[in-house]
Design an enzyme around this catalytic site. Sequence first.
Site, PDB file in Angstrom:
ATOM      1  N   ARG A 124      42.836 -32.729   7.409  1.00 14.46           N
ATOM      2  CA  ARG A 124      42.594 -33.018   8.838  1.00 14.46           C
ATOM      3  C   ARG A 124      43.638 -32.320   9.707  1.00 14.46           C
ATOM      4  NH1 ARG A 124      38.072 -33.219   8.252  1.00 14.46           N
ATOM      5  NH2 ARG A 124      38.655 -32.675   6.124  1.00 14.46           N
ATOM      6  N   GLN A 172      35.114 -33.492  -0.830  1.00 16.08           N
ATOM      7  CA  GLN A 172      35.160 -34.426   0.293  1.00 16.08           C
ATOM      8  C   GLN A 172      34.155 -35.568   0.123  1.00 16.08           C
ATOM      9  OE1 GLN A 172      36.071 -32.813   4.363  1.00 16.08           O
ATOM     10  NE2 GLN A 172      35.340 -30.901   3.455  1.00 16.08           N
ATOM     11  N   LYS A 221      30.964 -24.811   8.444  1.00 16.56           N
ATOM     12  CA  LYS A 221      29.625 -25.135   7.946  1.00 16.56           C
ATOM     13  C   LYS A 221      28.620 -25.374   9.066  1.00 16.56           C
ATOM     14  CE  LYS A 221      30.536 -30.083   7.294  1.00 16.56           C
ATOM     15  NZ  LYS A 221      29.624 -30.545   8.351  1.00 16.56           N
ATOM     16  N   THR A 222      29.061 -26.008  10.162  1.00 18.93           N
ATOM     17  CA  THR A 222      28.125 -26.259  11.263  1.00 18.93           C
ATOM     18  C   THR A 222      27.654 -24.947  11.866  1.00 18.93           C
ATOM     19  OG1 THR A 222      29.231 -28.353  11.752  1.00 18.93           O
ATOM     20  CG2 THR A 222      27.798 -27.458  13.459  1.00 18.93           C
ATOM     21  N   ASP A 226      23.011 -31.171   5.757  1.00 21.56           N
ATOM     22  CA  ASP A 226      24.458 -31.125   5.963  1.00 21.56           C
ATOM     23  C   ASP A 226      25.123 -32.242   5.151  1.00 21.56           C
ATOM     24  OD1 ASP A 226      26.916 -30.480   7.049  1.00 21.56           O
ATOM     25  OD2 ASP A 226      26.611 -31.665   8.865  1.00 21.56           O
ATOM     26  N   GLU A 227      26.395 -32.063   4.804  1.00 22.52           N
ATOM     27  CA  GLU A 227      27.171 -33.075   4.066  1.00 22.52           C
ATOM     28  C   GLU A 227      26.411 -33.555   2.821  1.00 22.52           C
ATOM     29  OE1 GLU A 227      30.120 -33.440   4.823  1.00 22.52           O
ATOM     30  OE2 GLU A 227      30.473 -33.431   6.977  1.00 22.52           O
TER      31      GLU A 227
END
Length: 671
Positions: free
Chosen positions: A603, A247, A31-32, A216-217
């Site tokens: 993770r 998430q 995503k970044t 973002d997020e």
Amino acid sequence: MPAPELNPSQNQAVRRTDVPLLVLAGAGSGKTRVITQKIAHLVNQLDYEPRHITAVTFTNKAAREMKARVGELLRGVSTKGLNISTFHTLGLNILRREHKRLGLKPGFSLFDDQDSGNLLKELLHKNSDDEQITGSVQWQISAWKNDLKSPEQVASTAEDSQTKRAARLYGDYQRSLRAYNAVDFDDLILLPVQLFRENRDILDIWQNLVRYLLVDEYQDTNLSQYELVKQLVGVRQAFTVVGDDDQSIYAWRGARPENLEQLKSDFPRLQVIKMEQNYRSTGRILKAANRLIANNPHVFEKRLWSGLGPGDPIRVMHCRNENHEAERVVSEIIHHRFNGSANYGDYAILYRGNHQARLFETALRQHNIPYYLSGGTSFFSRTEIKDVMAYLRLLSNPEDDTALLRIINTPRREIGATTLEKLGRYATSRDTPLLAACDELGLEQVLSGRPLERLRDFYRWISDYRIRGERDHPVATVRDMLKDLDYEGWLFEISASDKTAEKRWANVTELVAWLQKLHEGDMAGESLASMINHLTLRDVLERQEDGSGGDQVHLMTLHSAKGLEFPFVFLVGMEEELLPHRSSIEEDSIEEERRLAYVGITRARRVLTMSFAAKRKRYGEMTACEPSRFLEELPEEDLLWESKKSHLSKNERQERGNAHLANLRAMLGKE
């Protein structure tokens, strides 16, 4: 042509700019990269001026990473005015520019959680009728602000006496903040939203400035943040939000994953793009994550997949008790490092609550294994830093009574509690800040002699440095003030040892160096007040995230682990009443706990090991534990269950013995 190194869905997310866009970005899906490539696309291909692009996220770490990546992508192109920041930094920038319309003076203070808590305690002490209200009221006020509720709105809908008292305290708290010329963390979003609602002309200015917005997020936004997004994008609706409802693990902070669904109602032209290819984890890890999260209801269905192969089975370790669990996990790390080429920093031990860390710390220390404990003491929470920041806040904002009360006797000025009590009563009767009251003639009616003289001396001393701070170099003024205070000498006087004093003074010099760096860099020409608010906000935000522990085993909660990744992950305490947590079971709200477990699983890049204990000490007594229901929801064919009794072969036991012996020799410094 497609942007380099982007898969089809990433490329579509970058290039689609003609409609409001929701990008459902699964864990590890890049995503970044999409956000930064899209900023470069807007500038290079669509001729957007950087100053008309704003990107917001939730942590300073994420904002720094985005800035660095965009800088690489736009090398040779001026990015002046490009705004990549946290939500709260954006809010602070709005308040700095529009403070007059909000009735704030230029040097307003930003209260952190401790300042807010102290103010509420003071208000509770003054109003005996509110004594039954506990510290939970601070959390409640924050929740009301995040939901855009004013004290008046809360009071009008209160159905019980406790809520009515809390609403009254909320009103007193807001009035006190205004009297101190201060705002708190939640005001950084609430006040801009209120400002834009009531002042169309100011909203027009900001909508013209923010011509493309990236978020973002997005699943972590609360109601006030969502409202701010809607206001800024206006009728232009030029935005891309990136998020993952699976998430969303911050409901306790006010996050609303339903904001993703709300977008469809508020923006009928919304297009949804799913990014499902994961570049982080192996196939079995993703299969387990998909199978687990499928038990939650979904508005948007997605399924992560990986091109990295199936990978190792997921190990599940059955341990006798929590001590055995810690011993086994540490033993696994020792054995794995002995047989491979991993660094300590490649391992993470993740748990539901901070209280679980202690036994793992003990076991790691016993084997001389370096570790990094997430959630340690913040730089800005150290006493000496709080002291110096209080001085700087008072120089910037003479109405900040909280700052004054902290430092008026630090170092000692022989201004006693009785003197301060009389000063406080006088200031309250005059409706004036404590510092200003020190210089009023009327104070002579309640104080005289040495107490009055000491208050007047303090007032003149602060006023002198305030003038110097506005007139001269602000950082040089700070250095002169600390020297005049002999704060270094004070630290040596009160510290347990010279070594401790030296460390504390080194923290102070680091703070001054930080101010110097700001003055010479991003905040050149800004006032001391602006620099202080910048540092305060940075502290608040960075206490909500965690830095890297370097080459050390990482110990952290599942909440802290979000956004991070490790080759080898131990997800411990997989038991009912731990994960899922007891309170969630009692409240029948398991979905967020399942998302927490999903975050923990995703993770892991290469190897995931889970553990649970048959017994665990609770409230001083050993209690039987049940394995977590989440273990039953994982694909049985991909799990490798390991009993509390060893089924290792003779050779495997020998290998592990050699690994422990090698580690022991290393501890003793022997070959």
